[in-house]
Scaffold this motif. Structure first.
Motif, PDB file in Angstrom:
ATOM      1  N   LEU A 118       0.832  -1.204   0.000  1.00 48.31           N
ATOM      2  CA  LEU A 118       0.000   0.000   0.000  1.00 48.31           C
ATOM      3  C   LEU A 118       0.868   1.256   0.000  1.00 48.31           C
ATOM      4  CD1 LEU A 118      -2.759  -1.339   2.312  1.00 48.31           C
ATOM      5  CD2 LEU A 118      -3.188  -0.278   0.115  1.00 48.31           C
ATOM      6  N   LEU A 119       2.020   1.183   0.680  1.00 47.23           N
ATOM      7  CA  LEU A 119       2.938   2.328   0.644  1.00 47.23           C
ATOM      8  C   LEU A 119       3.403   2.587  -0.789  1.00 47.23           C
ATOM      9  CD1 LEU A 119       4.952   1.726   3.910  1.00 47.23           C
ATOM     10  CD2 LEU A 119       3.652   3.788   3.355  1.00 47.23           C
ATOM     11  N   ASP A 120       3.590   1.500  -1.565  1.00 44.99           N
ATOM     12  CA  ASP A 120       3.919   1.672  -2.976  1.00 44.99           C
ATOM     13  C   ASP A 120       2.759   2.328  -3.719  1.00 44.99           C
ATOM     14  OD1 ASP A 120       6.437   0.655  -2.817  1.00 44.99           O
ATOM     15  OD2 ASP A 120       5.861  -1.399  -3.324  1.00 44.99           O
ATOM     16  N   LEU A 121       1.549   1.870  -3.415  1.00 40.56           N
ATOM     17  CA  LEU A 121       0.362   2.392  -4.098  1.00 40.56           C
ATOM     18  C   LEU A 121       0.219   3.892  -3.867  1.00 40.56           C
ATOM     19  CD1 LEU A 121      -2.399   1.584  -5.601  1.00 40.56           C
ATOM     20  CD2 LEU A 121      -3.402   1.745  -3.329  1.00 40.56           C
ATOM     21  N   ILE A 122       0.500   4.346  -2.632  1.00 38.89           N
ATOM     22  CA  ILE A 122       0.329   5.773  -2.340  1.00 38.89           C
ATOM     23  C   ILE A 122       1.635   6.538  -2.554  1.00 38.89           C
ATOM     24  CG2 ILE A 122      -1.585   5.446  -0.754  1.00 38.89           C
ATOM     25  CD1 ILE A 122       0.474   5.792   1.536  1.00 38.89           C
ATOM     26  N   ALA A 123       2.575   5.890  -3.224  1.00 37.00           N
ATOM     27  CA  ALA A 123       3.847   6.533  -3.593  1.00 37.00           C
ATOM     28  C   ALA A 123       4.637   7.016  -2.385  1.00 37.00           C
ATOM     29  CB  ALA A 123       3.610   7.683  -4.575  1.00 37.00           C
ATOM     30  N   LEU A 124       4.641   6.218  -1.316  1.00 37.52           N
ATOM     31  CA  LEU A 124       5.482   6.528  -0.152  1.00 37.52           C
ATOM     32  C   LEU A 124       6.327   5.311   0.218  1.00 37.52           C
ATOM     33  CD1 LEU A 124       3.062   8.475   2.261  1.00 37.52           C
ATOM     34  CD2 LEU A 124       4.968   9.413   0.967  1.00 37.52           C
ATOM     35  N   PRO A 125       7.021   4.695  -0.754  1.00 44.73           N
ATOM     36  CA  PRO A 125       7.770   3.483  -0.404  1.00 44.73           C
ATOM     37  C   PRO A 125       8.869   3.829   0.601  1.00 44.73           C
ATOM     38  CG  PRO A 125       8.393   4.270  -2.573  1.00 44.73           C
ATOM     39  CD  PRO A 125       7.235   5.102  -2.136  1.00 44.73           C
ATOM     40  N   GLY A 126       9.109   2.916   1.541  1.00 41.28           N
ATOM     41  CA  GLY A 126      10.179   3.133   2.516  1.00 41.28           C
ATOM     42  C   GLY A 126       9.797   4.017   3.677  1.00 41.28           C
TER      43      GLY A 126
END
Lengths: 360, 295
Positions: A118-126
């Motif tokens: 989900l962090l990838d989906l909302i463009a906040l990976p890491g």
């Protein structure tokens, strides 16, 4: 398309306050549906009824065709995004996102994996191990959305989540929300008092006032064909001229007013002899120096330059102030303050509505 | 830093007076009595004529006496255990009440509850405990009530451990309630709604959201309650029985009945050290620092 949320004759009474009155609406699956109205109109109450924080006094709430009576918030296929976001400040971002999975007994490894997706989906990976207070307003917004999406709800309920952001970020988040909704295919029910927000994002908008549903329509329809005077006034700017209907023919109404006689589209329920109001949008008003059909004489008062266009204020002989927008290219020839002019409009771009209905 | 700020704000004259008064307070009211106690505790109990004589030498005998005397040791350990139990029960009673007042009740309901809880505390602690003495008496209202309901056949002797526990839980409930109520009040209600909406059970909401948020308040309440319970004299004296003696009663006896101030001072300091140890342990356990508790 199947219905995602059905509201059937929903009523909500708190003590002596009638927050929602006999409201029925059908929200399609995968739709971006906004509920628009001034503060205190009952829209947040309606959202909490769908979420299951309150049960309606009477009427039914169906989600995915199933009656939700007696099913509390924690067992409904909805997820809510709160106005304050209500992120958990003592948990890192990933635990926030995975909280709904934790409540469902998903083991830690699975929760962590889903949170990272989900962090990838909302463009906040890491960002998983950050704390909430380390994030910016827009990032928190996205974490709140991810936390709600983590439980894979059928319906996402959003309670003015953008209201705390500054204008620039708000406009950016609108586009992002809309894109996210298209990508996930989840039904969004979005509450707002900001008409531009509702018009910009929604497939359909429901306008509410004082607990009463005024109209459900697409943004274009809402603007062009308001069902009630309240909707006409609430969405965009409008000029109002009160008068009396003299005849209705082929969907056009003739109306006698103190400023003269006009022809315009007849709204629902307009009958000859009844008191009514003529609604004309400023951008459909044209300004000329000679009389035209459907025109009224006035005196230019002021011209406010607003960039792409200019807003002309004119006063009729009866002292009523009317607004007309002038495109930039007409500015060279714009009337000077004090100049006599004629304001006119096309019959099919103005609307006559009964004076009585829908007044809050 | 703080001193320079004080001088800057009030000038050297008034600032100096304030500093001297504070220093006098700390030295005269806090340090001196405790140092005198420490001095007493390290000396043997002597006749006035022997003071200054060859027997008047520093010794740890007063401290070791506590641990070599099985009765005193048992009472000391029981006081520690009993105070912990009072703290735990008070917490168990208070937490739901504090949560209800802060998040569930209407404003009016919470206010009514607060008034109902505070008004009895306008009465002196001794009289309040005396009320429990009457309630719990062998032929008192509680026994009559329970017998009428048929829950018990014979009157129960409440005095003793049960009476002391009940009296103390009641006496210290506000000291536990206020810090917890205050900290739960500052929790945003939408967080509870959000957790519920995400499917969390009531237990999980408390474990993951409410208790972590309120932990400074809980630690403060527990520290207050433990210290008050360990130092309590009235409740054990009135509601206790010979089998439920409290450590404070032993200290009292050394001072005023045994006439052995040295032994009394040693016991009192042991109690003081115990309380400080509990405060530090609680802070460590709840992972809060002293500044949070002082708020």
């Amino acid at each position: 398309m199947s219905h995602s949320v059905d509201l059937i004759d929903v009523e909500m009474v708190f003590g002596t306050v009638h927050a929602v009155r006999k409201l029925s609406a059908h929200i399609e699956a995968g739709e971006f549906f906004s509920i628009l109205g001034p503060s205190g109109c009952g829209k947040t109450t309606l959202l909490r009824l769908i979420a299951g924080f309150n049960e309606p006094t009477s009427g039914k709430v169906l989600i995915g065709g199933k009656d939700m009576a007696g099913i509390p918030a924690d067992r409904r296929p909805t997820a809510m995004i709160f106005q304050s976001l209500a992120l958990f400040p003592l948990m890192p971002v990933w635990e926030n996102i995975a909280f709904g999975l934790e409540a469902r007994g998903v083991p830690k490894a699975g929760r962590r994996k889903k949170a990272e997706e989900l962090l990838d989906l909302i463009a906040l990976p890491g960002y998983g191990n950050r704390m909430v207070h380390e994030l910016s307003g827009g990032q928190r917004q996205r974490v709140a959305i991810a936390r709600a999406l983590a439980v894979e709800p059928q319906v996402l309920l959003l309670d003015e989540p953008l209201s705390a952001l500054d204008l620039k970020l708000r406009q950016h988040m609108r586009a992002e929300l809309r894109a996210l909704q298209k990508r996930t295919g989840v039904t969004f029910v979005y509450i707002t008092h900001d008409q531009s927000e509702a018009l910009a994002m929604s497939d359909r908008v429901a306008v509410m006032e004082a607990g009463v549903l005024q109209q459900i329509a697409t943004p274009q329809e809402l603007y062009a064909n308001p069902a009630t005077p309240f909707v006409a006034r609430f969405i965009g700017e409008t000029n109002e001229i009160a008068g009396k209907v003299t005849g209705v023919e082929n969907g056009l109404a003739s109306i006698d007013t103190a400023q003269g006689s006009f022809t315009a589209r007849a709204g629902a329920g307009v009958t000859a002899g009844a008191a009514a109001t003529l609604f004309v949008r400023p951008e459909t008003m044209s300004c000329s120096r000679i009389a035209m059909p459907n025109s009224l004489p006035a005196k230019a008062v002021s011209l406010e330059y607003e960039g792409a266009l200019a807003m002309l204020r004119a006063e009729t002989d009866q002292g009523q102030v009317l607004l007309a927008t002038l495109p930039n290219r007409q500015l060279a020839d714009a009337p000077q303050p004090g100049e006599r002019i004629w304001l006119s409009f096309a019959a099919d771009e103005a609307l006559v509505m009964g004076a009585g209905d829908g007044h809050g | 830093m703080a001193m320079a700020e004080l001088i800057r704000r009030f000038g050297p004259g008034l600032g100096g007076v304030i500093l001297i008064l504070v220093a006098l307070w700390i030295v005269g009211m806090v340090l001196a009595p405790n140092l005198m106690m420490l001095n007493f505790s390290l000396k043997p109990n002597l006749f006035p004529s022997e003071i200054g004589g060859p027997k008047d030498q520093y010794t740890l005998l007063n401290y070791t006496a506590l641990f070599s005397d099985p009765v005193h040791r048992a009472i000391f350990l029981k006081t520690v255990w009993g105070s912990a139990l009072v703290t735990a029960i008070t917490l168990a009673v208070t937490y739901p009440l504090a949560f209800w007042m802060a998040k569930v009740a209407s404003v009016r309901g919470a206010r009514a509850m607060l008034i109902a809880l505070i008004i009895p505390f306008w009465i002196n602690e001794v009289l309040r405990t005396l009320a429990w003495y009457i309630l719990l008496a062998f032929n008192g209202p509680l026994n009559i009530f329970l017998q009428t309901l048929g829950i018990i056949d014979q009157p129960v002797r409440w005095f003793g451990d049960t009476g002391v526990l009940a009296g103390m839980v009641y006496a210290y409930i506000l000291f536990m309630l206020f810090p917890i109520y205050n900290s739960i009040s500052t929790l945003e209600t939408a967080q509870i709604d959000a957790a519920r909406d995400l499917g969390a059970s009531t237990l999980r909401i408390h474990r993951r959201i409410v208790i972590p948020h309120a932990k400074a308040g809980i630690a403060t309440g527990c520290v207050f309650t433990f210290m008050l319970a360990a130092g309590s004299y009235v409740a054990p004296a009135l509601l206790g029985s010979p089998g439920s003696r409290w450590f404070t009663e032993i200290i009292y006896n050394w001072f005023f009945e045994g006439g052995n101030w040295n032994r009394g001072a040693a016991y009192a300091l042991i109690l003081l050290v115990l309380c400080m140890a509990v405060v530090l342990a609680a802070l460590r356990l709840f992972r809060v620092n002293l500044a949070d508790v002082a708020k």
